[in-house]
Design an enzyme around this catalytic site. Structure first.
Site, mmCIF file in Angstrom:
data_model
loop_
_atom_site.group_PDB
_atom_site.id
_atom_site.type_symbol
_atom_site.label_atom_id
_atom_site.label_comp_id
_atom_site.label_asym_id
_atom_site.label_seq_id
_atom_site.Cartn_x
_atom_site.Cartn_y
_atom_site.Cartn_z
ATOM 1 N N GLY A 29 35.056 6.846 0.093
ATOM 2 C CA GLY A 29 34.759 6.575 1.536
ATOM 3 C C GLY A 29 35.796 7.708 2.225
ATOM 4 N N CYS A 391 10.075 -0.060 12.860
ATOM 5 C CA CYS A 391 9.470 0.941 12.069
ATOM 6 C C CYS A 391 8.181 0.250 11.258
ATOM 7 C CB CYS A 391 9.909 2.047 11.448
ATOM 8 S SG CYS A 391 9.155 3.585 11.300
ATOM 9 N N GLY A 393 8.846 -2.432 9.832
ATOM 10 C CA GLY A 393 8.958 -3.943 10.418
ATOM 11 C C GLY A 393 7.820 -4.161 11.653
ATOM 12 N N HIS A 515 13.117 4.240 15.479
ATOM 13 C CA HIS A 515 14.249 3.432 14.951
ATOM 14 C C HIS A 515 15.650 3.400 15.850
ATOM 15 C CE1 HIS A 515 13.038 3.656 10.852
ATOM 16 N NE2 HIS A 515 12.354 4.559 11.236
ATOM 17 N N GLU A 517 18.387 1.979 15.819
ATOM 18 C CA GLU A 517 19.588 2.025 15.054
ATOM 19 C C GLU A 517 20.220 3.201 14.912
ATOM 20 O OE1 GLU A 517 16.694 1.372 13.720
ATOM 21 O OE2 GLU A 517 16.491 2.050 11.899
HETATM 22 N N1 GLN Z 1 6.247 3.919 5.970
HETATM 23 C C1 GLN Z 1 6.005 3.827 7.558
HETATM 24 C C2 GLN Z 1 5.235 5.038 8.123
HETATM 25 O O1 GLN Z 1 5.535 6.145 7.466
HETATM 26 C C3 GLN Z 1 7.196 3.316 8.056
HETATM 27 C C4 GLN Z 1 8.229 4.281 8.172
HETATM 28 C C5 GLN Z 1 9.440 3.855 8.410
HETATM 29 O O2 GLN Z 1 9.910 2.432 8.259
HETATM 30 N N2 GLN Z 1 10.546 4.726 8.633
HETATM 31 O O3 GLN Z 1 5.021 5.107 9.078
#
Ligand code: GLN
Length: 548
Positions: A29, A391, A393, A515, A517
């Site tokens: 860490g 993504c 998901g 994303h 996040e």
């Molecule tokens: N594998 C998927 C794509 O290439 C999703 C990528 C991801 O979740 N970062 O579009």
């Protein structure tokens, strides 16, 4: 024309550098220790940045397996970098660029390309000085315009790959003025069987450092507990530093408490003193105290989130986990993450999913675990459980809907089933003729237009959002009309790319091709994550009302 050695050195700039190395073993860490020090310097009014050195031959982290190395963090400029950069962005509150992740791949590639271009004509191109010059130039360029630059060297002192970097740092310190460079070494202080804090590993790793010409100025000992006074004295004596240059970094329940621990030990004051920054620092009472307020905020209750992924390594979902924590800080609730393994949905993982208040399906690549992800999404959709898909998901949410609501049997993403009769998720058109897989996805910050009167519009409270991307596949335009004929809406779009999906009849069903996040910070929680927590709290409220 052959160029002069370019190390970027400019005596006028007067910046300060903190070099952080690690000893004994990796995974101590040291990034968090370094980022925490940076946070405190920034609280004291300094403009702080960071550079992470990764001595591997990969040009960037984009092609590396997250289940071995942890997540690939994505920067605004599309750089695919080591997850430590994510910690630096979150702790320092700044946005970095790919130039802040120096790798052996990048350095050698650049030097070899220069050699081919004839820039070194007549010379033998060598690690010293050509590679070391390039390393020094990169550090100086990344530090440009800031007061303090923290440079963390990945791996452990003694690793063969790390040698050119340590040599470059040695030269760097030699070129800078006295008092402008500080070496911090983070090591492990283990306990013996009879409960004694052992300093031998630290002594050995400092000896190793010294054999390559580096004398640490500050030593930080990772130990479950604070270092005892006599442990510090012993380390000081054997490693040739004053006792007050030895600091503890004990285990804490949450990494966001590390700056508080480091401050208590006085590491920040010591660093400022040694770098002659103390007189410029804000007086203690005037320092920025937002961090402390944020991480020690009261919490009223807690929520359980099922994070459905392939769990070989939790670090693979670090930013998602942090973003959930940030949303918890924002809404003053504790967020407990339940790791649900999408490979094992038959056993206790299925009950973990059912006991959760909300479901998150994060990004990913390849087919393993997708079946379980689709099942988890179906469960959340059919049972009105608040859901966030990121993504992959998001893509699996579209697949699930196509299969189970539209009845498109065998619908899938072409990434996972090339033969699918219904490729509702397909390769981005510009990806068809690509040969190289490194750095060629749709990457980095892109703006999404958000339709008004949608959940996404409420969540972002705006008509656009700019979030980071990393994908090769997207919603197939041929299926958009069918998908939108019922309950589903693509409420966020970038041209004809579908960026956000939502479901009207569901309390909170949101998927993002991007994303979110990666932009989330402790003091700036990401809207889709806050929306998820809000939906959970609202649902609990309603249920309480029904019971009463
Ligand atoms: N594998 C998927 C794509 O290439 C999703 C990528 C991801 O979740 N970062 O579009």
């Amino acid at each position: 024309m052959p160029t002069e050695p370019d190390t970027g050195y400019d005596p006028e700039l007067g910046r300060k550098f903190i070099f952080v190395t690690g000893g004994v073993m990796s995974g101590l860490g040291k990034g968090i220790t370094a980022a925490s020090t940076g946070r405190l310097l920034s609280n004291a009014g300094f403009d702080v940045t960071a550079v992470k050195i990764d001595p591997y031959l990969n040009v960037d982290a984009g092609t590396m397996n997250p289940y071995q190395h942890g997540e690939v963090y994505v920067l605004k400029d599309g750089g695919e970098v080591d997850l430590d950069l994510g910690n630096y962005e979150r702790f320092l509150g700044t946005d970095m660029t790919s130039d802040h992740n120096v790798t052996t791949g990048k350095t050698y590639k650049h030097v070899i390309e220069k050699e081919r271009a004839g820039d070194y004509l007549g010379k033998t191109v060598q690690i010293i000085p050509h590679i070391t010059d390039d390393i020094k130039r990169r550090i100086r360029e990344a530090a440009d315009g800031t007061d303090v630059c923290i440079v963390e060297v990945g791996g452990t002192v003694g690793d063969i790959e790390g040698m050119p970097y340590l040599e470059a740092l040695r030269q760097f310190a030699h070129e800078e003025e006295e008092g402008d460079v500080l070496f911090t070494h983070v090591t492990l202080v283990p306990y013996s069987k009879n409960g004694e804090q052992k300093t031998k590993p630290t002594q050995h790793s400092v000896k190793e450092l010294r054999s390559i010409g580096l004398q640490p100025d500050v030593l930080v000992g990772r130990c479950p507990d604070p270092l005892e006074p006599h442990t510090k004295e012993k380390i000081a004596l054997f490693c040739d530093v004053p006792t007050d240059a030895v600091f503890s970094n004990p285990d804490v329940e949450d990494i966001y408490h590390v700056p508080l621990v480091v401050e208590e030990e006085g590491l920040d004051e010591y660093v400022m003193e040694r770098l002659n920054l103390a007189s410029e620092a804000l007086p203690t009472a005037e320092r920025d105290s937002r961090w402390r307020e944020l991480v020690t905020r009261d919490r009223h209750g807690s929520v359980d989130i099922a994070l459905v992924g392939k769990y070989d390594l939790e670090d693979a979902y670090m930013s998602v986990h942090e973003a959930l924590k940030h949303a918890g800080i924002e809404r003053q609730v504790d967020v407990n993450v339940r790791w649900v393994n999408s490979d094992q949905m038959q056993d206790e993982h299925a009950s973990r999913l059912r006991d959760a208040d909300g479901v998150v399906v994060p990004g990913g690549f390849g087919s393993r675990g997708t079946k379980g992800k689709i099942e988890a999404i179906r469960y959340a959709r059919e049972n009105d459980v608040p859901f966030l898909g990121l993504c992959l998901g998001f893509q699996m949410a579209v697949v699930e809907y196509a299969r189970h609501v539209l009845g498109l049997e065998g619908a899938h993403s072409a990434e996972i089933d090339e033969e699918t009769p219904h490729p509702v998720i397909d390769l981005l058109p510009e990806q068809y003729d690509l040969d190289d897989l490194g750095g060629t996805m749709r990457l980095g910050a892109h703006t999404t237009e958000i339709l008004s009167d949608t959940l996404a519009h409420d969540v972002y409270d705006a008509g656009t959002c700019t979030e980071r991307h990393r994908h090769r596949y997207e919603v197939n335009p041929e299926y958009i009309d069918d998908l939108e004929a019922g309950d589903l809406t693509f409420s966020g779009r970038a041209g004809n790319r579908m960026e956000i999906v939502e479901m009207e009849s569901h309390p909170y069903f949101l998927g993002t091709q991007f994303h979110p996040e990666f932009r989330s910070r402790p003091d700036r929680a990401s809207p889709p994550f806050v929306g998820l927590i809000d939906a959970i709290l609202e649902r609990a409220e309603v249920e309480r009302g029904v019971e009463a």
